[in-house]
Scaffold this motif. Sequence first.
Motif, short mmCIF file in Angstrom:
data_model
loop_
_atom_site.label_atom_id
_atom_site.label_comp_id
_atom_site.label_asym_id
_atom_site.label_seq_id
_atom_site.Cartn_x
_atom_site.Cartn_y
_atom_site.Cartn_z
N PRO A 172 0.55 -1.36 -0.09
CA PRO A 172 -0.08 0.01 0.12
C PRO A 172 0.97 1.35 0.07
O PRO A 172 0.27 2.26 -0.48
CB PRO A 172 -0.87 -0.13 1.30
N THR A 173 1.77 1.41 0.62
CA THR A 173 2.79 2.65 0.71
C THR A 173 4.05 2.61 -0.01
O THR A 173 4.85 1.50 0.16
CB THR A 173 2.66 3.07 2.28
N ARG A 174 4.82 3.68 0.01
CA ARG A 174 5.92 3.96 -0.61
C ARG A 174 6.97 3.32 0.42
O ARG A 174 7.86 2.58 -0.07
CB ARG A 174 6.51 5.23 -0.89
N GLU A 175 6.70 3.64 1.67
CA GLU A 175 7.43 3.20 2.67
C GLU A 175 7.80 1.62 2.78
O GLU A 175 8.84 1.09 2.78
CB GLU A 175 7.11 3.79 4.17
N LEU A 176 6.66 1.05 2.83
CA LEU A 176 6.51 -0.43 2.84
C LEU A 176 7.26 -1.05 1.46
O LEU A 176 7.84 -2.08 1.61
CB LEU A 176 5.19 -1.05 2.94
N TYR A 188 7.21 18.90 23.56
CA TYR A 188 7.23 17.45 23.49
C TYR A 188 7.98 17.30 22.25
O TYR A 188 7.90 18.10 21.22
CB TYR A 188 6.07 16.65 23.46
N ALA A 189 8.92 16.26 22.02
CA ALA A 189 9.66 15.88 20.79
C ALA A 189 8.53 14.98 20.20
O ALA A 189 8.69 13.80 20.09
CB ALA A 189 10.93 15.25 21.13
N ALA A 190 7.71 15.67 19.31
CA ALA A 190 6.95 14.91 18.72
C ALA A 190 6.53 15.42 17.41
O ALA A 190 7.14 16.51 16.79
CB ALA A 190 5.44 15.10 19.58
N ASP A 191 5.92 14.74 16.34
CA ASP A 191 5.51 15.18 14.96
C ASP A 191 4.46 14.48 14.66
O ASP A 191 4.03 13.30 15.04
CB ASP A 191 6.82 14.96 14.26
N ALA A 192 4.19 14.93 13.28
CA ALA A 192 2.69 14.26 12.73
C ALA A 192 2.93 13.43 11.73
O ALA A 192 3.95 13.85 10.86
CB ALA A 192 1.65 15.13 12.50
N LEU A 193 2.37 12.31 11.19
CA LEU A 193 2.37 11.66 10.13
C LEU A 193 1.12 11.10 9.48
O LEU A 193 0.33 10.46 10.25
CB LEU A 193 3.28 10.13 10.44
N HIS A 194 0.78 11.84 8.60
CA HIS A 194 -0.68 11.53 7.87
C HIS A 194 -0.54 11.88 6.38
O HIS A 194 0.48 12.50 5.66
CB HIS A 194 -1.68 12.42 8.55
N GLY A 195 -1.73 11.50 5.40
CA GLY A 195 -1.58 11.82 4.10
C GLY A 195 -1.50 13.11 3.72
O GLY A 195 -1.27 13.31 2.31
N ASP A 246 -3.92 5.70 10.95
CA ASP A 246 -3.72 4.09 10.68
C ASP A 246 -2.91 3.87 9.49
O ASP A 246 -1.91 3.15 9.39
CB ASP A 246 -4.95 3.20 10.79
N VAL A 247 -3.37 4.38 8.39
CA VAL A 247 -2.65 4.35 7.06
C VAL A 247 -1.31 4.80 7.20
O VAL A 247 -0.59 4.04 6.52
CB VAL A 247 -3.72 5.09 5.87
N ALA A 248 -0.95 6.01 7.56
CA ALA A 248 0.42 6.47 7.55
C ALA A 248 1.26 5.67 8.19
O ALA A 248 2.35 5.49 7.80
CB ALA A 248 0.15 7.86 8.08
N ALA A 249 0.76 5.05 9.23
CA ALA A 249 1.68 4.19 10.19
C ALA A 249 2.07 2.87 9.59
O ALA A 249 3.04 2.23 10.05
CB ALA A 249 1.27 4.18 11.51
N ARG A 250 1.45 2.34 8.62
CA ARG A 250 1.64 0.96 8.18
C ARG A 250 3.05 0.85 7.59
O ARG A 250 3.49 -0.31 7.65
CB ARG A 250 0.36 1.02 6.76
N GLY A 251 3.61 1.92 7.02
CA GLY A 251 5.30 1.53 6.37
C GLY A 251 6.07 1.67 7.44
O GLY A 251 7.40 1.69 7.07
N LEU A 252 5.72 1.74 8.66
CA LEU A 252 6.69 2.34 9.70
C LEU A 252 6.89 0.93 10.67
O LEU A 252 5.96 0.52 11.18
CB LEU A 252 6.25 3.36 10.51
N ASP A 253 8.19 0.27 10.48
CA ASP A 253 8.16 -0.73 11.08
C ASP A 253 9.48 -0.68 12.52
O ASP A 253 10.63 -0.57 12.00
CB ASP A 253 8.45 -2.01 10.36
N VAL A 254 9.16 -0.50 13.71
CA VAL A 254 9.92 -0.59 14.82
C VAL A 254 9.82 -1.33 15.96
O VAL A 254 8.67 -1.36 16.16
CB VAL A 254 10.11 1.19 15.39
#
Length: 564
Positions: free
Chosen positions: A79-83, A267-274, A300-308
């Motif tokens: 589904p995603t570039r990252e994956l 906070y050391a935070a950031d956003a990940l979305h479409g 949920d969609v944006a986080a699919r390519g992130l694997d930690v």
Amino acid sequence: MNLFTETNLSPDILKAIGELGYESPTEIQKQTIPFILSDIRDLIALAQTGTGKTAAFSLPILDMIDDTSRKIQLLVLCPTRELCLQISKDIKNYSKYMRDIKTTAVYGGSSIMDQIRSLKEKPQIIVGTPGRVIDLINRKALDFSAIHWLVLDEADEMLSMGFKDELETILSETPDTKQTFLFSATMNKEVERISKNYLTNPHRISVGSINEVKKNIKHEYYVVGYRQKKEALKRLIDANPNQYSIIFCRTRMETQEVADFLMQNGYAADALHGDLSQAQRDTVMKKFRLKNIDILVATDVAARGLDVNSLTHVIHFSLPDDPEVFVHRSGRTGRAGKDGISMALIKPEESRKLKQIKSATKIEINERFIPTGDDIIKAQVGGVFEKLLTEHEEDIFEFDDSLIPDLSSFSKEELVHKLLQFQLKDLALYYKDKHDLAEQKLSSRDDDYSRRDRGRDRDRDRGRDRDRDSRGRDRGGKPRRKDENMVRFFFNLGKKDQLKKLDVLDIINKATAGKSKKRAEIGDIEILEKFSFFEVEKSFQDNVMSNIPSMKFRGKEMRAEVAN
């Protein structure tokens, strides 16, 4: 099969994965590798992210692929570039000693001409996202007439992202003789339909089912009103120091608002979305992987390519509608043998949805109360010592011990006390005069709260609204409580105009957007049949008054007036 050396994989593959530290296969690999090596049937494999799916399908295929042929033999859709990039990288690592095997990744957000040039090297393996694969098919740059294997990875997410037509177009370009492997975290109706239409008599494997995901994850929920949600989130973060977490939201707008709130609070935070560009997404994900930020707010969609593998917490800022999505989110923590914590912030009216999640997943989700200021300071003290005693870093600078003043007049305890006061002073001052958030317990009676009861209470509340006169007093003459920092507006559109709360939030955000990065605080939103009311921070009153009349909603004129 307890070791990879017990498989029939070639020495070149075993050597490559041995260098990667692979010794014992995961459960999905134990079941999938022997099947693909020995069976010609299609396959449906249900497994969560992080269970080793890429190795499960790619290792046996690499073992069977014809390295003398220059035609495409394997297509992996995701589904995603990252994956896409992650799968491609993994396959290249596994085929390190197979010199004649070439793998190419094709995805949106990068030059299509560069990808066309890379395809001229005649790779046997293509890993791609549906949209870019369609583009390359239309340009006659991809030919799948000779493929032997097709992998649909994260099939549920591809369908939820709207790739149904693209998948069907791509599938129609492939030969009927291919073997198709469908991997999915969930088995919804669309995935079931795709499997029935395009897979033949598939074998099924299910690993990491709903009832097994929770083993080393502690699940908690906190009941809090909508207007207190962000403050409650702040307290949960402060009460769990040294966390490395993902906060899940339902919408892109909510994701950005929560991330902005956290960043504004230091906070050391950031956003990940479409809504982010591909370059922005890459930057955010790189910062999170390197732990330059320790809190990621994502859809949920944006986080699919992130694997930690080292997440300590998953926080559900908003509950998902699908219980399996709740499990999938939560399963991102508690990996690599570590314990994890899943925390959900729920509104009082979401008791039924929580009950459905509990029932469907059989997960024990325990109620907790929002931490008090005293709770947070105690947790922070513990966090300081946890970090001090567990992180063994080399000295990064030197100084003369003579610079240390004479501290002999202090006992060890007194000195530690002073250092902690210095370290936690700002946090303690913040919570010193803060009221504790109201504890709202969900009882079994709340769980059984019927639709009829909710409807009755809603009608009663509407009756109270009608009883208030234009001066903001009820018929008994008692003033309605009001936040002095907020302005209440009358808005000329309502339910009959198909207006929803998210629409009002979007309208307000657009009306109050300016050169300043500061976002307007939004209070209660009340949508009635023919008109609505909403509250906005007083400093943005002029923005609302001047900008909303120039905007339209579904082609209709809008008007906002201060409700006296």
